[in-house]
Design an enzyme around this catalytic site. Sequence first.
Site, PDB file in Angstrom:
ATOM      1  CE  LYS A 193      -4.090  -1.974   0.305  1.00  0.00           C
ATOM      2  NZ  LYS A 193      -5.142  -1.782  -0.726  1.00  0.00           N
ATOM      3  CG  ASP A 219      -3.920  -0.927  -4.050  1.00  0.00           C
ATOM      4  OD1 ASP A 219      -4.303   0.070  -4.704  1.00  0.00           O
ATOM      5  OD2 ASP A 219      -4.704  -1.719  -3.493  1.00  0.00           O
ATOM      6  CG  ASN A 221      -6.373   1.417  -1.833  1.00  0.00           C
ATOM      7  OD1 ASN A 221      -5.440   0.992  -1.150  1.00  0.00           O
ATOM      8  ND2 ASN A 221      -7.285   0.609  -2.337  1.00  0.00           N
ATOM      9  CD  GLU A 243      -4.464  -2.975  -6.817  1.00  0.00           C
ATOM     10  OE1 GLU A 243      -3.515  -3.787  -6.727  1.00  0.00           O
ATOM     11  OE2 GLU A 243      -5.493  -3.076  -6.151  1.00  0.00           O
ATOM     12  CG  ASP A 268      -9.138  -2.902  -6.597  1.00  0.00           C
ATOM     13  OD1 ASP A 268     -10.277  -3.354  -6.746  1.00  0.00           O
ATOM     14  OD2 ASP A 268      -8.540  -2.957  -5.498  1.00  0.00           O
ATOM     15  CE  LYS A 292      -9.672  -6.169  -4.429  1.00  0.00           C
ATOM     16  NZ  LYS A 292      -9.603  -4.874  -3.706  1.00  0.00           N
TER      17      LYS A 292
HETATM   18 MG    MG Z   1      -6.634  -2.304  -4.671  1.00  0.00          MG
END
Ligand code: MG
Length: 395
Positions: A193, A219, A221, A243, A268, A292
Amino acid sequence: MAAGGDVGHEVRGYRCHDGPVPALDPLPAVRVRAFEVVTVTLPLKMPMTTAAGRHDHRDVLLVHVEADEAEGWAECAVEPDPTYSPEFAAAARLVLLDHLLPRAAAGGAAGDAATLGDALRVVRGHEAARAAVELAVLDAQLRAAHRSLADWLGATATAVPAGAALGLHDAVDDLLAEADDALRAGAARLRVKVAPGRAAGPLQALRAHVGDGVPLQADANGSFSLDDPELRALDDAGLACLEQPLDPTDLLGHARLADALATPICLDEPLTSLGAVEAAVALGACEVVCLKPARVGGWRQARAVHDRCVQLGVPVWVGGMLETGVGRAANLAVAALPGMALAPDLDPRGRYDPDLAELRVPVDGAVAVPDGPGTGATPDAGLLAAAEVVRVLVP
Ligand code: MG
């Protein structure tokens, strides 16, 4: 990496499957007597910090199906706050109880996941809640038919490499220590992250620490802006992909960033359907797909996204939502499909202690794909003793 044998081709260093993927079989319907929405609080083994905050426990939301032939279970993969997606635990619970389960109970199709899943699309959004209802029924159908979810979906791997997700750390030494911990536990790749000001430096230090042989992903976010110079600096970390650097709605920004960076851009949060994946790939905004199953509305839909990624030659891998063993077992069935190009989020350290269901632990860095009926995971009855249960009868 996860599967695929000798069939495939290379896309930007990824091995992509290009063999046939068989159609899904229809399954006999089951006679559903009741649905239950089950909420249980579990402590996280390792607190998780992301760009959106810190979590040390989780209210786990489950859907349980009671049918004459078998029971079915599904974990609703949502977070406690609407910071990853607009869908979050309290909202999903309300949508399940007030909108999805009353329709499922009254519609006459409660016992067939495919028919029910299509009917429940009348409720817009709330993909994880719809996915949980559909999967719980599918689990019951598969248990009644003595088939595993992995086998039914067309999985070809019997074990998949486990990828670990590392949280944000204030100190680089803490990140390196967590990386060592995950690698000792058998992690085949590390996903880190990152956030503005805590990305390029930590990732370059991590790359130097673990060497070139460990695949690294980052990632964000959605926490960066397009003009942040730190994004360019990430190109030096040799990432398998970056990501969700920008806001989930900013597809054009991601397309521009994909042009500017050598690092492949992975999306994502905005990939909530097959159509969303198609649009993002067509725009050049998405060079790697994080899949996902809950986020795309279910396991049949996840198979469709997987199949389209194979057709398009877009690398795809399975992401996680801090699921318990119940949710991880269901994700494993998708992660074992032949088109998977990168190790899934299946942290070999586990996320909960105790966990609702134990997976077979990594052997040589790989997690065994459950081969028992249904998802292969049933929640521990003792842990459910403290759960809150709301029952919806099917007339
Ligand atoms: Mg993600």
